[in-house]
Design a protein around this motif. Structure first.
Motif, PDB file in Angstrom:
ATOM      1  N   ARG A 212      54.941  43.545  23.224  1.00 15.02           N
ATOM      2  CA  ARG A 212      53.489  43.941  23.508  1.00 15.02           C
ATOM      3  C   ARG A 212      53.700  45.081  24.360  1.00 15.02           C
ATOM      4  O   ARG A 212      54.325  45.122  25.572  1.00 15.02           O
ATOM      5  CB  ARG A 212      52.871  42.620  23.964  1.00 15.02           C
ATOM      6  N   SER A 213      52.470  45.801  24.520  1.00 17.03           N
ATOM      7  CA  SER A 213      52.318  47.006  25.202  1.00 17.03           C
ATOM      8  C   SER A 213      51.269  47.033  26.107  1.00 17.03           C
ATOM      9  O   SER A 213      50.087  46.501  25.859  1.00 17.03           O
ATOM     10  CB  SER A 213      52.300  48.375  24.165  1.00 17.03           C
ATOM     11  N   ARG A 214      51.342  47.853  27.088  1.00 20.57           N
ATOM     12  CA  ARG A 214      50.261  47.806  28.199  1.00 20.57           C
ATOM     13  C   ARG A 214      49.951  49.316  27.893  1.00 20.57           C
ATOM     14  O   ARG A 214      50.509  50.208  28.182  1.00 20.57           O
ATOM     15  CB  ARG A 214      50.797  47.747  29.600  1.00 20.57           C
ATOM     16  N   TRP A 215      48.553  49.549  27.555  1.00 14.85           N
ATOM     17  CA  TRP A 215      47.967  50.680  27.136  1.00 14.85           C
ATOM     18  C   TRP A 215      47.102  51.410  28.038  1.00 14.85           C
ATOM     19  O   TRP A 215      46.346  50.868  28.761  1.00 14.85           O
ATOM     20  CB  TRP A 215      47.194  50.863  25.814  1.00 14.85           C
ATOM     21  N   THR A 216      47.277  52.787  28.301  1.00 10.44           N
ATOM     22  CA  THR A 216      46.512  53.511  28.939  1.00 10.44           C
ATOM     23  C   THR A 216      46.051  54.821  28.394  1.00 10.44           C
ATOM     24  O   THR A 216      46.973  55.316  27.243  1.00 10.44           O
ATOM     25  CB  THR A 216      46.858  53.967  30.307  1.00 10.44           C
ATOM     26  N   GLU A 217      44.751  55.375  28.551  1.00  7.13           N
ATOM     27  CA  GLU A 217      44.655  56.840  27.789  1.00  7.13           C
ATOM     28  C   GLU A 217      44.739  57.991  29.040  1.00  7.13           C
ATOM     29  O   GLU A 217      44.438  57.541  30.127  1.00  7.13           O
ATOM     30  CB  GLU A 217      43.169  56.707  27.497  1.00  7.13           C
ATOM     31  N   TRP A 246      55.635  47.304  34.365  1.00  5.42           N
ATOM     32  CA  TRP A 246      55.349  46.303  33.378  1.00  5.42           C
ATOM     33  C   TRP A 246      56.635  46.114  32.404  1.00  5.42           C
ATOM     34  O   TRP A 246      56.857  45.014  31.888  1.00  5.42           O
ATOM     35  CB  TRP A 246      54.057  47.150  32.423  1.00  5.42           C
TER      36      TRP A 246
ATOM     37  N   THR B  76      40.421  52.746  30.981  1.00  4.77           N
ATOM     38  CA  THR B  76      40.824  51.286  30.842  1.00  4.77           C
ATOM     39  C   THR B  76      42.154  50.918  30.737  1.00  4.77           C
ATOM     40  O   THR B  76      42.809  52.026  29.900  1.00  4.77           O
ATOM     41  CB  THR B  76      39.776  50.815  29.760  1.00  4.77           C
ATOM     42  N   VAL B  77      42.876  49.957  31.094  1.00  4.52           N
ATOM     43  CA  VAL B  77      44.081  49.525  30.888  1.00  4.52           C
ATOM     44  C   VAL B  77      43.923  48.198  29.905  1.00  4.52           C
ATOM     45  O   VAL B  77      43.008  47.618  30.094  1.00  4.52           O
ATOM     46  CB  VAL B  77      44.731  48.873  31.854  1.00  4.52           C
ATOM     47  N   PHE B  78      44.772  48.518  28.805  1.00  7.13           N
ATOM     48  CA  PHE B  78      44.791  47.339  27.617  1.00  7.13           C
ATOM     49  C   PHE B  78      45.858  46.755  27.256  1.00  7.13           C
ATOM     50  O   PHE B  78      47.024  47.389  27.335  1.00  7.13           O
ATOM     51  CB  PHE B  78      43.905  48.091  26.450  1.00  7.13           C
ATOM     52  N   VAL B  79      45.923  45.362  27.331  1.00 11.12           N
ATOM     53  CA  VAL B  79      47.092  44.710  27.004  1.00 11.12           C
ATOM     54  C   VAL B  79      46.790  43.899  25.943  1.00 11.12           C
ATOM     55  O   VAL B  79      45.736  43.007  26.137  1.00 11.12           O
ATOM     56  CB  VAL B  79      47.564  43.929  28.236  1.00 11.12           C
ATOM     57  N   ASN B  80      47.396  43.832  24.824  1.00 10.58           N
ATOM     58  CA  ASN B  80      47.227  43.010  23.534  1.00 10.58           C
ATOM     59  C   ASN B  80      48.301  41.550  23.754  1.00 10.58           C
ATOM     60  O   ASN B  80      49.461  41.829  23.307  1.00 10.58           O
ATOM     61  CB  ASN B  80      47.404  43.579  22.412  1.00 10.58           C
ATOM     62  N   LEU B  81      47.714  40.504  24.181  1.00  7.99           N
ATOM     63  CA  LEU B  81      48.321  39.319  24.181  1.00  7.99           C
ATOM     64  C   LEU B  81      48.664  38.393  23.026  1.00  7.99           C
ATOM     65  O   LEU B  81      49.272  37.364  22.994  1.00  7.99           O
ATOM     66  CB  LEU B  81      47.952  38.111  25.423  1.00  7.99           C
ATOM     67  N   GLN B  95      49.445  32.560  26.125  1.00 10.32           N
ATOM     68  CA  GLN B  95      48.499  33.714  26.284  1.00 10.32           C
ATOM     69  C   GLN B  95      47.821  33.879  27.710  1.00 10.32           C
ATOM     70  O   GLN B  95      47.864  34.886  28.478  1.00 10.32           O
ATOM     71  CB  GLN B  95      47.885  34.048  25.055  1.00 10.32           C
ATOM     72  N   GLU B  98      49.217  34.927  31.327  1.00  8.29           N
ATOM     73  CA  GLU B  98      49.693  36.262  31.149  1.00  8.29           C
ATOM     74  C   GLU B  98      48.545  36.860  31.540  1.00  8.29           C
ATOM     75  O   GLU B  98      48.157  37.792  32.300  1.00  8.29           O
ATOM     76  CB  GLU B  98      50.457  36.758  30.063  1.00  8.29           C
ATOM     77  N   LEU B 102      46.797  39.382  34.961  1.00 11.96           N
ATOM     78  CA  LEU B 102      46.582  40.829  34.740  1.00 11.96           C
ATOM     79  C   LEU B 102      45.121  41.024  35.368  1.00 11.96           C
ATOM     80  O   LEU B 102      44.566  42.026  35.496  1.00 11.96           O
ATOM     81  CB  LEU B 102      46.361  41.172  33.311  1.00 11.96           C
TER      82      LEU B 102
END
Lengths: 442, 261
Positions: A212-217, A246, B76-81, B95, B98, B102
């Motif tokens: 699973r990834s931690r995304w930023t723009e 992460w 925005t920081v995005f994490v898909n659990l 899920q 975790e 965050l």
């Protein structure tokens, strides 16, 4: 005869034969211009070559890898590295306190997926047959951007990210090439927004490995060439650290390639080029592998110094030849002004007064020629640099910056004066020794 | 006295440019620092739908990725659990911890279809969903968006199950027994009732996928929203879901300040 009288006599003599004086001055000017321009270009070339060797960073820069030093490679510019050895904060502090170290700059790298909406990878730009079509697997390189001038980073378009930014990045030409963007169009990337995903391995309830990834723009604000790390995206330290932390918190049994070292490396700046060998030896004794182009820089500096000597010698020869022109002009003047010399001596001028007059004449021509020539030489060097920069820019390379050191200009002017005085000594002494009665009679 | 005024005047002349310089940017390339405020953190909790199953490229076309890219601010920081085929109970275990670590600002929850086809009773589902939302809200999550169950009776995979054909799509198999369309609709309605109740009670935002999906079902165009596997969303379906979540967030008073300008 006073100095003022001698100066007046010399000036009158120069103005009486303006054509001859002008030609003599032009000869000296051309020689001085040649001397100045050649040494300026030699200095610029040296700076450019050394800058290339140091990859845009300081000459006294040392790269420390998160790896053990290979004992058989000590002293080599680019040694092969031993097994991985993490660099943590205590190690960083220890290295910072090594004698001869001025600054230690940490480098953090992080694995990252890169998505560039609206852009398609070029053929061959993919990481392999299993990679999704428009996603790149690359690496973020995080550095302390407040010390960007001390790092091997060269900005070729745009600017560096703000020093603690989480939303600005620079990209490298290598990354752009994966999207089919050529070097001459790299500025078109600026302003684009890319998505960066730091992967973390874990096991789902079935025990299957998943990421699973931690995304930023982030917005691309510049294009750089950098040697701080192997990644295609340059960021401020906080962004790379967040991504690294992460990923590092993931399941090591899922992602065995995750680097565990808090720092991917360090960029150490020694207090001077002469301190680099000792600093490297100490860091290697602590146990870390280092690399620095010290031997290469020393060798190049020796060769460039030889080139400078040769070019300077050519310039001096040109000045010497021009000085012969001064000697010739003064000898002709002595012949033409025998009566004037005789009259001067008859009214009480001493030998040294006559000597002084002719030396002043020689010195004035040398000074004027030297001054004009130095200025001309600076413009000539800049003109050549413009032509060179036009070529370099067309090749997608950064241009050169030409600067003439003040010392060089002073040497050129005073050197011209000195050689002119030397050249004028024989004719001046000849004129000084002319007996008054003989001069008047003839 | 005039001497001191004279000195004060000079002091003012010196201080004005000094104070101006303090406010100017410095350093090569430094413009603005963007780390003064904590960035928005978006966490997705869900199952197969939320990891982008059925889309051409989940990382590009999955609805959570599209929602993040189009509706939320750039910082925005995005994490898909999300975990494929996760039930609500499993999400609380696998899920939620975790997610809480965050400290997210926005959480989306889409957990219903797997529960429904696994035979979880509406009451149990409602209790588990309440627990999940409650813990997030108590942890300080600004907005929790909860999706209800979309219409399922025309789902090709379900229709195949009804027809007795074997179905195995990434672990999804036909429920045993296969509910009738009427029973399925009743189950969906019961799920949506408890979801609406839980969201309302806890100040979460309900994203009404069911109502949004009815027009397509009535027109018979629902197939465009479903991928070729007959179970998951297509690219168009994922885009539609992202739009619905974005609209729901923008419509809320708290969420209005969290969306991309």
């Amino acid at each position: 005869m006073s100095w003022v009288d001698a100066l007046r006599l010399a000036a009158r003599s120069v103005l009486r034969r303006p054509g001859r004086a002008a030609l003599t001055i032009v000869a000296v000017a051309l020689a001085a211009a040649l001397f100045t321009a050649m040494l300026t270009m030699a200095g610029t070339a040296q700076g450019r070559v050394l800058n290339q060797l140091a990859k845009g960073g300081p000459l006294a820069g040392i790269q420390v890898a998160a790896a053990a030093a290979d004992p058989s490679q000590l002293g080599s510019d680019n040694p092969t590295q031993g097994p991985p050895k993490p660099i943590d904060n205590p190690a960083l502090v220890r290295i910072a306190h090594v004698r001869g170290v001025e600054t230690v700059l940490p480098i953090v790298t992080a694995q990252s997926l890169v998505i560039w909406p609206g852009h398609v990878l070029a053929p061959g730009g993919h990481g392999g047959p299993d990679d999704p079509r428009n996603i790149v697997f690359d690496e973020l390189v995080g550095v302390g951007l407040t010390h960007a001038n001390d790092l091997p980073i060269t900005v070729s378009a745009g600017r560096l990210p703000a020093s603690r930014s989480l939303t600005e990045v620079d990209v490298t030409p290598v990354l752009l090439a994966r999207y089919g963007i050529a070097t001459k169009h790299e500025a078109s990337a600026i302003g684009s927004v890319i998505e960066l995903g730091a992967p973390r391995g874990f096991r789902d309830p079935d025990g299957s490995p998943v990421f699973r990834s931690r995304w930023t723009e982030a917005k691309i604000v510049g294009v750089v060439t950098q040697q701080a790390g192997s990644g295609g995206v340059l960021t401020a330290l906080p962004l790379a650290q967040a991504s690294h932390n992460w990923t590092a918190a993931g399941d090591i049994t899922v992602d065995t390639d995750v680097p565990r070292s808090p720092y991917a490396g360090l960029f150490v700046i020694a207090k001077g080029l002469d301190q680099v060998p000792a600093v490297r030896a100490t860091i290697e004794s602590i146990g870390y592998s280092t690399s620095a182009p010290e031997n290469l820089i020393a060798t190049v500096q020796r060769y460039v110094h030889v080139v400078e000597i040769v070019l300077g010698g050519i310039g001096v020869i040109a000045l010497a030849i021009a000085s012969l022109g001064i000697a010739n002009a003064l000898l002709a003047a002595v012949r033409e002004r025998r009566r004037e010399i005789g009259i001067l001596k008859a009214v009480g001028a001493r030998d040294r007064d006559v000597l002084r007059t002719f030396l002043i004449e020689a010195g004035v021509m040398g000074a004027l020629g030297g001054l004009i020539g130095t200025i001309l030489g600076v413009f000539l060097a800049r003109l050549v640099a413009e032509v060179v920069n036009g070529y370099l820019t067309s090749q997608g390379l950064t241009g050169v910056h030409v600067g003439t050191p003040y010392l060089l200009g002073i040497i050129a002017v005073f050197g011209s004066v000195a050689l002119a005085l030397l050249a004028g000594t024989f004719p001046a002494r000849r004129a000084a020794r002319l007996p008054a009665r003989e001069a008047v009679e003839l | 006295m005039s001497v001191y005024r004279h000195h004060l005047w000079y002091l003012g002349l010196v201080m004005v440019p000094l104070l101006s310089a303090c406010g100017a940017s410095s350093g090569a390339g430094s413009t603005t620092s963007t780390t003064s405020a904590k960035p928005t953190t978006y966490v997705a909790i869900g199952g197969s739908e939320s990891i982008g199953a059925g889309s051409t490229d989940p990382l590009l076309d999955g609805w959570t990725q599209v929602f993040y890219r189009t509706a939320l601010p750039q910082s925005t920081v995005f994490v898909n659990l999300s975990i494929p085929r996760s039930t609500t109970a499993e999400a609380i275990t696998d899920q939620l911890p975790e997610a809480l670590s965050l400290s997210p600002t926005i959480v989306t929850i889409w957990l219903n279809t797997t529960d429904l086809f696994s035979g979880v009773a509406p009451g149990s589902y409602g209790t588990l969903l309440y627990q999940l939302i409650s813990r997030l809200r108590h942890a300080g999550v600004t907005e929790v968006l909860v999706a209800n169950t979309p219409p399922l009776d025309q789902l090709p995979a379900y229709r195949s199950c009804l027809a007795g054909a074997p179905v195995d799509i990434r672990g999804f198999t036909c429920p045993n027994p296969v509910p009738s369309p009427a029973a399925l609709d009743a189950g969906v309605a019961a799920y949506n009732s408890v979801a609406a109740s839980d969201a309302s009670a806890l100040g979460a935002i309900l994203v009404d996928l069911h109502t949004a999906g009815l027009p397509a079902e009535q027109r018979g165009t629902e197939a465009s929203q479903v991928s070729t596997d007959g179970l998951d969303l297509s690219d168009a379906g994922h885009a539609q879901v992202a739009r619905l979540f974005a609209a729901a967030l923008a419509a809320s008073s708290r969420g209005r300040g969290l969306v991309r300008p």
